[in-house]
Design a protein around this motif. Sequence first.
Motif, PDB file in Angstrom:
ATOM      1  N   UNK A 193       0.831  -1.213   0.000  1.00  0.00           N
ATOM      2  CA  UNK A 193       0.000   0.000   0.000  1.00  0.00           C
ATOM      3  C   UNK A 193       0.865   1.262   0.000  1.00  0.00           C
ATOM      4  N   UNK A 194       2.097   1.173   0.489  1.00  0.00           N
ATOM      5  CA  UNK A 194       2.992   2.339   0.501  1.00  0.00           C
ATOM      6  C   UNK A 194       3.325   2.754  -0.929  1.00  0.00           C
ATOM      7  N   UNK A 195       3.836   1.830  -1.739  1.00  0.00           N
ATOM      8  CA  UNK A 195       4.179   2.147  -3.124  1.00  0.00           C
ATOM      9  C   UNK A 195       2.930   2.475  -3.947  1.00  0.00           C
ATOM     10  N   UNK A 196       1.852   1.737  -3.735  1.00  0.00           N
ATOM     11  CA  UNK A 196       0.619   2.033  -4.464  1.00  0.00           C
ATOM     12  C   UNK A 196       0.137   3.446  -4.164  1.00  0.00           C
ATOM     13  N   UNK A 197       0.370   3.907  -2.938  1.00  0.00           N
ATOM     14  CA  UNK A 197      -0.020   5.262  -2.555  1.00  0.00           C
ATOM     15  C   UNK A 197       0.782   6.348  -3.247  1.00  0.00           C
ATOM     16  N   UNK A 198       1.916   6.011  -3.826  1.00  0.00           N
ATOM     17  CA  UNK A 198       2.767   6.983  -4.514  1.00  0.00           C
ATOM     18  C   UNK A 198       2.564   6.985  -6.030  1.00  0.00           C
ATOM     19  N   UNK A 199       1.887   5.991  -6.553  1.00  0.00           N
ATOM     20  CA  UNK A 199       1.793   5.782  -8.003  1.00  0.00           C
ATOM     21  C   UNK A 199       1.149   6.952  -8.739  1.00  0.00           C
ATOM     22  N   UNK A 200      -0.018   7.381  -8.310  1.00  0.00           N
ATOM     23  CA  UNK A 200      -0.740   8.396  -9.077  1.00  0.00           C
ATOM     24  C   UNK A 200      -0.043   9.746  -9.036  1.00  0.00           C
TER      25      UNK A 200
ATOM     26  N   UNK B 245      -4.366   0.077 -10.759  1.00  0.00           N
ATOM     27  CA  UNK B 245      -5.405  -0.755 -11.363  1.00  0.00           C
ATOM     28  C   UNK B 245      -6.071  -1.644 -10.322  1.00  0.00           C
ATOM     29  N   UNK B 246      -5.271  -2.231  -9.444  1.00  0.00           N
ATOM     30  CA  UNK B 246      -5.804  -3.084  -8.381  1.00  0.00           C
ATOM     31  C   UNK B 246      -5.205  -2.598  -7.071  1.00  0.00           C
ATOM     32  N   UNK B 247      -6.058  -2.114  -6.176  1.00  0.00           N
ATOM     33  CA  UNK B 247      -5.575  -1.672  -4.877  1.00  0.00           C
ATOM     34  C   UNK B 247      -5.131  -2.890  -4.063  1.00  0.00           C
ATOM     35  N   UNK B 248      -4.413  -2.651  -2.983  1.00  0.00           N
ATOM     36  CA  UNK B 248      -3.911  -3.735  -2.145  1.00  0.00           C
ATOM     37  C   UNK B 248      -5.046  -4.673  -1.765  1.00  0.00           C
ATOM     38  N   UNK B 249      -4.800  -5.970  -1.997  1.00  0.00           N
ATOM     39  CA  UNK B 249      -5.797  -6.969  -1.593  1.00  0.00           C
ATOM     40  C   UNK B 249      -5.111  -8.267  -1.232  1.00  0.00           C
ATOM     41  N   UNK B 250      -5.772  -9.023  -0.391  1.00  0.00           N
ATOM     42  CA  UNK B 250      -5.245 -10.301   0.078  1.00  0.00           C
ATOM     43  C   UNK B 250      -5.302 -11.324  -1.051  1.00  0.00           C
ATOM     44  N   UNK B 251      -4.183 -11.987  -1.282  1.00  0.00           N
ATOM     45  CA  UNK B 251      -4.156 -13.074  -2.259  1.00  0.00           C
ATOM     46  C   UNK B 251      -4.788 -14.298  -1.608  1.00  0.00           C
ATOM     47  N   UNK B 252      -4.234 -14.693  -0.463  1.00  0.00           N
ATOM     48  CA  UNK B 252      -4.756 -15.799   0.339  1.00  0.00           C
ATOM     49  C   UNK B 252      -4.009 -15.771   1.673  1.00  0.00           C
ATOM     50  N   UNK B 253      -4.628 -16.280   2.746  1.00  0.00           N
ATOM     51  CA  UNK B 253      -3.919 -16.332   4.024  1.00  0.00           C
ATOM     52  C   UNK B 253      -2.605 -17.107   3.860  1.00  0.00           C
ATOM     53  N   UNK B 254      -1.536 -16.555   4.420  1.00  0.00           N
ATOM     54  CA  UNK B 254      -0.228 -17.195   4.319  1.00  0.00           C
ATOM     55  C   UNK B 254       0.527 -16.880   3.041  1.00  0.00           C
ATOM     56  N   UNK B 255      -0.134 -16.301   2.046  1.00  0.00           N
ATOM     57  CA  UNK B 255       0.508 -15.944   0.775  1.00  0.00           C
ATOM     58  C   UNK B 255       0.858 -14.460   0.758  1.00  0.00           C
TER      59      UNK B 255
ATOM     60  N   UNK C 272      -1.676  -3.892  -8.326  1.00  0.00           N
ATOM     61  CA  UNK C 272      -1.193  -3.721  -9.702  1.00  0.00           C
ATOM     62  C   UNK C 272      -1.365  -2.259 -10.111  1.00  0.00           C
ATOM     63  N   UNK C 273      -0.371  -1.737 -10.842  1.00  0.00           N
ATOM     64  CA  UNK C 273      -0.470  -0.374 -11.341  1.00  0.00           C
ATOM     65  C   UNK C 273       0.060  -0.291 -12.769  1.00  0.00           C
ATOM     66  N   UNK C 274      -0.345   0.775 -13.456  1.00  0.00           N
ATOM     67  CA  UNK C 274       0.241   1.136 -14.748  1.00  0.00           C
ATOM     68  C   UNK C 274       1.293   2.186 -14.453  1.00  0.00           C
ATOM     69  N   UNK C 275       2.499   1.993 -14.971  1.00  0.00           N
ATOM     70  CA  UNK C 275       3.563   2.966 -14.750  1.00  0.00           C
ATOM     71  C   UNK C 275       3.401   4.166 -15.688  1.00  0.00           C
ATOM     72  N   UNK C 276       4.329   5.093 -15.639  1.00  0.00           N
ATOM     73  CA  UNK C 276       4.265   6.303 -16.462  1.00  0.00           C
ATOM     74  C   UNK C 276       4.340   5.998 -17.950  1.00  0.00           C
ATOM     75  N   UNK C 277       4.794   4.796 -18.301  1.00  0.00           N
ATOM     76  CA  UNK C 277       4.960   4.402 -19.701  1.00  0.00           C
ATOM     77  C   UNK C 277       3.819   3.535 -20.213  1.00  0.00           C
ATOM     78  N   UNK C 278       2.894   3.152 -19.325  1.00  0.00           N
ATOM     79  CA  UNK C 278       1.766   2.312 -19.714  1.00  0.00           C
ATOM     80  C   UNK C 278       1.977   0.833 -19.450  1.00  0.00           C
ATOM     81  N   UNK C 279       3.075   0.457 -18.777  1.00  0.00           N
ATOM     82  CA  UNK C 279       3.325  -0.945 -18.436  1.00  0.00           C
ATOM     83  C   UNK C 279       2.538  -1.339 -17.193  1.00  0.00           C
TER      84      UNK C 279
END
Length: 126
Positions: free
Chosen positions: A82-89, A96-106, A111-118
């Motif tokens: 969430x720290x890096x995602x908070x700096x993206x915009x 594109x996808x805010x911080x979310x749990x993949x699964x317990x223990x994982x 996910x974000x789009x960078x300044x170049x569209x990646x």
Amino acid sequence: MKSVSVCWFEIPVSDMDRAISFYGKVFDCKLSKQDMGDFQMAWFPWDENKGGAGGSLVFHEKFYQTSSHAGSLIYFTSEDCSIELGRVEEAGGKVQITKRLIAPGIGYMGVFLDSEGNRIALHSNN
């Protein structure tokens, strides 16, 4: 069975200086720019003693293209994504996808789009 691991990654960019600024702000780091004529690279800081793969931003007009929907997805490790995602915009990208749990223990991902569209991903245990 033989083990295989990633040793290097490259993220295509269309504007090297803009991309260096973006990633420097998002990851709070300094990238090392290498100018090789029509080919440019900017290396992410990397400590091989800490594991993981090293990598760089890359620019070459003919050999690299940015991609927002196709191809592989690179995950960067984070203490808390969430720290890096908070700096993206503010840095010029789009979450594109805010911080979310993949699964317990994982752990967690985002996910974000960078300044170049990646499309780039983050993973954290917290």
